[in-house]
Design a protein around this motif. Structure first.
Motif, PDB file in Angstrom:
ATOM      1  N   GLU A 111      -6.626  -2.622  -4.727  1.00 62.95           N
ATOM      2  CA  GLU A 111      -8.146  -2.598  -5.030  1.00 62.95           C
ATOM      3  C   GLU A 111      -9.108  -1.406  -4.598  1.00 62.95           C
ATOM      4  OE1 GLU A 111      -9.592  -6.422  -4.112  1.00 62.95           O
ATOM      5  OE2 GLU A 111      -8.244  -7.697  -5.347  1.00 62.95           O
ATOM      6  N   GLN A 112      -8.324  -0.795  -3.536  1.00 56.28           N
ATOM      7  CA  GLN A 112      -9.278   0.172  -2.795  1.00 56.28           C
ATOM      8  C   GLN A 112      -8.505   1.239  -2.136  1.00 56.28           C
ATOM      9  OE1 GLN A 112     -12.183  -1.779   0.008  1.00 56.28           O
ATOM     10  NE2 GLN A 112     -10.627  -1.887   1.390  1.00 56.28           N
TER      11      GLN A 112
ATOM     12  N   HIS B  54      -6.364  13.274   7.501  1.00 55.86           N
ATOM     13  CA  HIS B  54      -7.005  11.659   7.417  1.00 55.86           C
ATOM     14  C   HIS B  54      -5.535  10.910   7.081  1.00 55.86           C
ATOM     15  CE1 HIS B  54     -10.921  13.289   7.526  1.00 55.86           C
ATOM     16  NE2 HIS B  54     -11.546  12.123   7.653  1.00 55.86           N
ATOM     17  N   LEU B  55      -5.409   9.496   7.504  1.00 55.33           N
ATOM     18  CA  LEU B  55      -4.555   8.834   6.678  1.00 55.33           C
ATOM     19  C   LEU B  55      -5.263   8.292   5.720  1.00 55.33           C
ATOM     20  CD1 LEU B  55      -2.181   6.682   6.911  1.00 55.33           C
ATOM     21  CD2 LEU B  55      -3.727   5.155   8.496  1.00 55.33           C
ATOM     22  N   VAL B  56      -4.554   8.094   4.504  1.00 52.61           N
ATOM     23  CA  VAL B  56      -5.179   7.476   3.426  1.00 52.61           C
ATOM     24  C   VAL B  56      -4.190   6.310   2.973  1.00 52.61           C
ATOM     25  CG1 VAL B  56      -5.486   7.987   0.742  1.00 52.61           C
ATOM     26  CG2 VAL B  56      -5.670   9.955   2.577  1.00 52.61           C
ATOM     27  N   VAL B  57      -5.146   5.262   2.740  1.00 49.62           N
ATOM     28  CA  VAL B  57      -4.235   4.184   2.622  1.00 49.62           C
ATOM     29  C   VAL B  57      -4.578   3.586   1.146  1.00 49.62           C
ATOM     30  CG1 VAL B  57      -4.005   1.576   2.999  1.00 49.62           C
ATOM     31  CG2 VAL B  57      -4.459   3.073   4.965  1.00 49.62           C
ATOM     32  N   ARG B  58      -3.828   3.446   0.246  1.00 41.80           N
ATOM     33  CA  ARG B  58      -4.115   3.234  -1.441  1.00 41.80           C
ATOM     34  C   ARG B  58      -3.567   1.863  -1.353  1.00 41.80           C
ATOM     35  NH1 ARG B  58      -5.399   8.335  -3.232  1.00 41.80           N
ATOM     36  NH2 ARG B  58      -4.500  10.070  -1.995  1.00 41.80           N
ATOM     37  N   GLY B  59      -4.454   0.950  -1.523  1.00 40.80           N
ATOM     38  CA  GLY B  59      -4.136  -0.399  -1.857  1.00 40.80           C
ATOM     39  C   GLY B  59      -4.250  -0.842  -3.139  1.00 40.80           C
TER      40      GLY B  59
ATOM     41  N   ALA C  29       0.895  -1.368  -0.158  1.00 42.50           N
ATOM     42  CA  ALA C  29       0.060   0.108   0.054  1.00 42.50           C
ATOM     43  C   ALA C  29       1.052   1.229  -0.079  1.00 42.50           C
ATOM     44  CB  ALA C  29      -0.835   0.175   1.233  1.00 42.50           C
ATOM     45  N   LYS C  30       0.475   2.313  -0.371  1.00 38.94           N
ATOM     46  CA  LYS C  30       0.780   3.567  -0.301  1.00 38.94           C
ATOM     47  C   LYS C  30       0.178   4.336   0.726  1.00 38.94           C
ATOM     48  CE  LYS C  30       2.486   3.580  -5.055  1.00 38.94           C
ATOM     49  NZ  LYS C  30       2.634   4.623  -6.267  1.00 38.94           N
TER      50      LYS C  30
END
Length: 293
Positions: A27-28, A20-25, A12-13
């Motif tokens: 698929e989502q 906010h913590l943004v988790v870019r996986g 993830a990125k």
């Protein structure tokens, strides 16, 4: 109040967007408000983070754990300047009186052995080992000069995990204990730094190779809670599922001075009380800790 433990177990990125913590996986994309996060565990090695996010996590004193290839805690993020008056706190810390430290260590060991007795009573019932531990807790001397902690540990671990058990065996139980203790230690590290003190300057622990002497002192009464979780959830295997369970240690309920709190909140209050006791020479105000089993 911070209450969520967020585990990043896949590639993830991670970045920061509007608090906010943004988790870019793959698929989502998931967004979590930083005010909801107590602990962030970076378990995967395929995770990238922005400097802006790391700085904000440190600023908000959110505990961040980085894991190794075996998914075990390896390092953590601690802020340099947790309080505006940390220099004053450190000066006070260097002048803590030996007599007061001896009395505080006595109370810490008493609390630890009492909690060990409670764990045994919950797991195996009120037997001779439990009664002996309660006697040892009452007999602890200032600075534990009689070595009650070590003697109690032998009885406790043999009763909890069996007479053949030792802490040097390469077993799933010991792997779970080590993992759980690391989680608890990181909680204390965070709170010691947040209170403005140095983790290196301890009460009883004073190894030149230990960066966390004070945290190692303060964590002792909380070790039996990790023992209980290992007893309840760890068998012959110690894998990802078991680690997930131990990562939730900070949400378990305990009683501190009669108040029911999650462990993370109790550790915060406990740490500040102990450091205040050492600063003001008031060893008679030790917080009363009980587990909510």
């Amino acid at each position: 109040m911070n209450f969520r433990t967020v585990v990043i177990a896949q590639s993830a990125k991670l970045d920061l967007r509007m608090n906010h913590l943004v988790v870019r996986g793959a698929e989502q994309t998931t967004k979590i408000h930083l005010g909801e996060i107590g602990t962030l565990v970076i378990e995967s090695l395929q995770v990238s983070l922005t400097a802006a996010l790391l700085a904000e996590l440190a600023e908000k004193k959110i505990r961040v754990l980085f894991c190794d290839r075996q998914h075990s805690p390896l390092a953590e993020l601690l802020p340099y300047y947790a309080r505006h008056d940390c220099s004053r706190k450190v000066r006070c810390q260097t002048t803590w009186r030996e007599e007061t430290k001896a009395l505080v260590w006595q109370r810490i060991v008493q609390a630890k052995i009492s909690c060990q007795a409670d764990i045994l009573a919950a797991c195996i019932g009120e037997d001779s080992a439990v009664r002996q531990l309660r006697e040892y807790a009452a007999a602890v001397q200032p600075a534990d000069t009689g070595g009650r902690e070590a003697v109690a540990a032998k009885i406790y671990f043999a009763a909890l995990f069996g007479p053949e058990f030792t802490r040097t065996q390469p077993t799933a139980i010991n792997a779970g204990l080590n993992y759980g203790y690391t989680i608890v230690l990181s909680m204390l590290n965070r709170e010691v730094k947040a209170a403005g003190y140095l983790t290196e300057l301890g009460i009883f622990h004073d190894s030149q190779h230990n960066f966390f002497n004070l945290s190692s002192d303060l964590m002792e009464p909380f070790r039996p809670l990790a023992d209980y979780c290992v007893k309840q959830h760890i068998g012959k295997e110690f894998g990802v599922k078991e680690k997930r369970t131990l990562q939730m240690l900070d949400t378990l309920p305990v009683s501190l001075d009669g108040r029911r709190l999650e462990l993370a909140a109790a550790v915060r209050q406990y740490t500040r009380q102990i450091c205040e006791m050492l600063t003001t020479d008031r060893a008679d105000t030790f917080p009363a800790l009980r587990y909510e089993l």
